[in-house]
Design a protein around this motif. Sequence first.
Motif, PDB file in Angstrom:
ATOM      1  N   ALA A 123      53.198  35.828  58.142  1.00 39.98           N
ATOM      2  CA  ALA A 123      52.327  35.052  57.252  1.00 39.98           C
ATOM      3  C   ALA A 123      51.569  35.960  56.292  1.00 39.98           C
ATOM      4  CB  ALA A 123      51.357  34.206  58.075  1.00 39.98           C
ATOM      5  N   ALA A 124      51.053  37.091  56.800  1.00 45.48           N
ATOM      6  CA  ALA A 124      50.314  38.014  55.942  1.00 45.48           C
ATOM      7  C   ALA A 124      51.233  38.640  54.901  1.00 45.48           C
ATOM      8  CB  ALA A 124      49.653  39.100  56.788  1.00 45.48           C
ATOM      9  N   SER A 125      52.435  39.004  55.306  1.00 42.37           N
ATOM     10  CA  SER A 125      53.392  39.574  54.353  1.00 42.37           C
ATOM     11  C   SER A 125      53.740  38.571  53.267  1.00 42.37           C
ATOM     12  CB  SER A 125      54.661  40.013  55.078  1.00 42.37           C
ATOM     13  OG  SER A 125      54.398  41.087  55.956  1.00 42.37           O
ATOM     14  N   ALA A 126      53.900  37.310  53.653  1.00 45.02           N
ATOM     15  CA  ALA A 126      54.223  36.280  52.674  1.00 45.02           C
ATOM     16  C   ALA A 126      53.090  36.114  51.673  1.00 45.02           C
ATOM     17  CB  ALA A 126      54.508  34.953  53.380  1.00 45.02           C
ATOM     18  N   ARG A 127      51.843  36.186  52.138  1.00 41.09           N
ATOM     19  CA  ARG A 127      50.702  36.057  51.230  1.00 41.09           C
ATOM     20  C   ARG A 127      50.654  37.243  50.262  1.00 41.09           C
ATOM     21  NH1 ARG A 127      48.135  34.253  56.020  1.00 41.09           N
ATOM     22  NH2 ARG A 127      47.177  36.310  56.355  1.00 41.09           N
ATOM     23  N   LEU A 128      50.920  38.449  50.768  1.00 42.51           N
ATOM     24  CA  LEU A 128      50.905  39.624  49.903  1.00 42.51           C
ATOM     25  C   LEU A 128      52.012  39.552  48.848  1.00 42.51           C
ATOM     26  CD1 LEU A 128      50.187  42.472  52.480  1.00 42.51           C
ATOM     27  CD2 LEU A 128      48.685  41.714  50.625  1.00 42.51           C
ATOM     28  N   ARG A 129      53.192  39.096  49.248  1.00 38.90           N
ATOM     29  CA  ARG A 129      54.278  38.973  48.262  1.00 38.90           C
ATOM     30  C   ARG A 129      53.926  37.947  47.196  1.00 38.90           C
ATOM     31  NH1 ARG A 129      57.581  39.650  52.872  1.00 38.90           N
ATOM     32  NH2 ARG A 129      57.898  37.405  53.036  1.00 38.90           N
ATOM     33  N   ARG A 130      53.246  36.886  47.582  1.00 36.64           N
ATOM     34  CA  ARG A 130      52.853  35.877  46.607  1.00 36.64           C
ATOM     35  C   ARG A 130      51.826  36.456  45.634  1.00 36.64           C
ATOM     36  NH1 ARG A 130      53.788  30.466  44.736  1.00 36.64           N
ATOM     37  NH2 ARG A 130      52.634  30.678  42.783  1.00 36.64           N
ATOM     38  N   VAL A 131      50.885  37.240  46.134  1.00 35.25           N
ATOM     39  CA  VAL A 131      49.922  37.909  45.247  1.00 35.25           C
ATOM     40  C   VAL A 131      50.661  38.830  44.280  1.00 35.25           C
ATOM     41  CG1 VAL A 131      48.056  39.616  45.175  1.00 35.25           C
ATOM     42  CG2 VAL A 131      47.969  37.755  46.839  1.00 35.25           C
ATOM     43  N   LEU A 132      51.635  39.564  44.781  1.00 38.10           N
ATOM     44  CA  LEU A 132      52.408  40.476  43.945  1.00 38.10           C
ATOM     45  C   LEU A 132      53.133  39.725  42.828  1.00 38.10           C
ATOM     46  CD1 LEU A 132      53.594  43.263  43.338  1.00 38.10           C
ATOM     47  CD2 LEU A 132      55.268  42.851  45.165  1.00 38.10           C
ATOM     48  N   VAL A 133      53.781  38.640  43.164  1.00 37.47           N
ATOM     49  CA  VAL A 133      54.502  37.863  42.146  1.00 37.47           C
ATOM     50  C   VAL A 133      53.528  37.256  41.142  1.00 37.47           C
ATOM     51  CG1 VAL A 133      55.911  35.785  41.785  1.00 37.47           C
ATOM     52  CG2 VAL A 133      56.522  37.424  43.572  1.00 37.47           C
ATOM     53  N   ASP A 134      52.378  36.786  41.610  1.00 35.48           N
ATOM     54  CA  ASP A 134      51.372  36.256  40.680  1.00 35.48           C
ATOM     55  C   ASP A 134      50.924  37.337  39.695  1.00 35.48           C
ATOM     56  OD1 ASP A 134      51.441  33.740  41.779  1.00 35.48           O
ATOM     57  OD2 ASP A 134      49.649  34.003  43.018  1.00 35.48           O
ATOM     58  N   GLU A 135      50.750  38.563  40.187  1.00 31.35           N
ATOM     59  CA  GLU A 135      50.374  39.671  39.297  1.00 31.35           C
ATOM     60  C   GLU A 135      51.467  39.934  38.262  1.00 31.35           C
ATOM     61  OE1 GLU A 135      47.448  42.085  39.158  1.00 31.35           O
ATOM     62  OE2 GLU A 135      46.924  40.025  39.692  1.00 31.35           O
TER      63      GLU A 135
END
Length: 253
Positions: A123-135
């Motif tokens: 779950a934490a990895s998925a949230r970080l990847r989503r932040v990365l894509v948003d950036e």
Amino acid sequence: MPLGRHVEPTSRIWPSGGVHLWPPGGTSDADSHDRGHLVYAARGVLSVHTERGTSIVPANRVAWTPAGFVHRHRAHGHTDMRIVFLPASLARLVPGRPAVFTASGLAREVLLALTGPREYDRAASARLRRVLVDELREAPEQPLHLPEPRDDRLRALARRLYDDPGDNTSLAELGQQVGASGRTLSRLFRDELGMTFHEWRTQVRVGHALVLLADGHDTAATARACGWANPSHFIAAFTAVVGTTPGRHRASG
């Protein structure tokens, strides 16, 4: 640009990404993946080669290669290459073609976190990847890209300047050597590559400068090798393309 020798890097790989530590000049085999992936050079400089051309990826850029694209990587200098694979749900939010983005400070930190020694739960990895894509969706595309010419005359000209980026021969003189007028070559550069000869040659030279700086050359020697008699003109051109001065780029590597 010419490729280096194939070598096996020192690697740590897991399902969502990994780390490759490359020696200078190390080159991967041509490959494609069933998931798109991002690559980032935490140290050194990468070049990413696809059928569409070559992109140079210094430490303030992130390169995206969609699923199914055959690609090859080359390291310039000792290179710490980080890889993050994106699931299809996130990959559809970024371009369906190879692209290079400006790496914000947050994007860099997320890339390093996802590929670092700390283990995150799913779950934490998925949230970080989503932040990365948003950036990345907010970041400008800033490729240092050398598209692959199709016309044989442009190919011959490109090979010459890839081999010697400091060559200051005029377009008209180059045309005499490859069998086309300067006017014809100017049109081909615009039609095939979407840029002028001057813009293309500047990209070639700045790309070569990144390689030389990664190999430890100083700014003055790099400027001369890349065709600039005046180092200040080189610094201005480099900064306009890369977004930082050669000195700061060396310090960050």
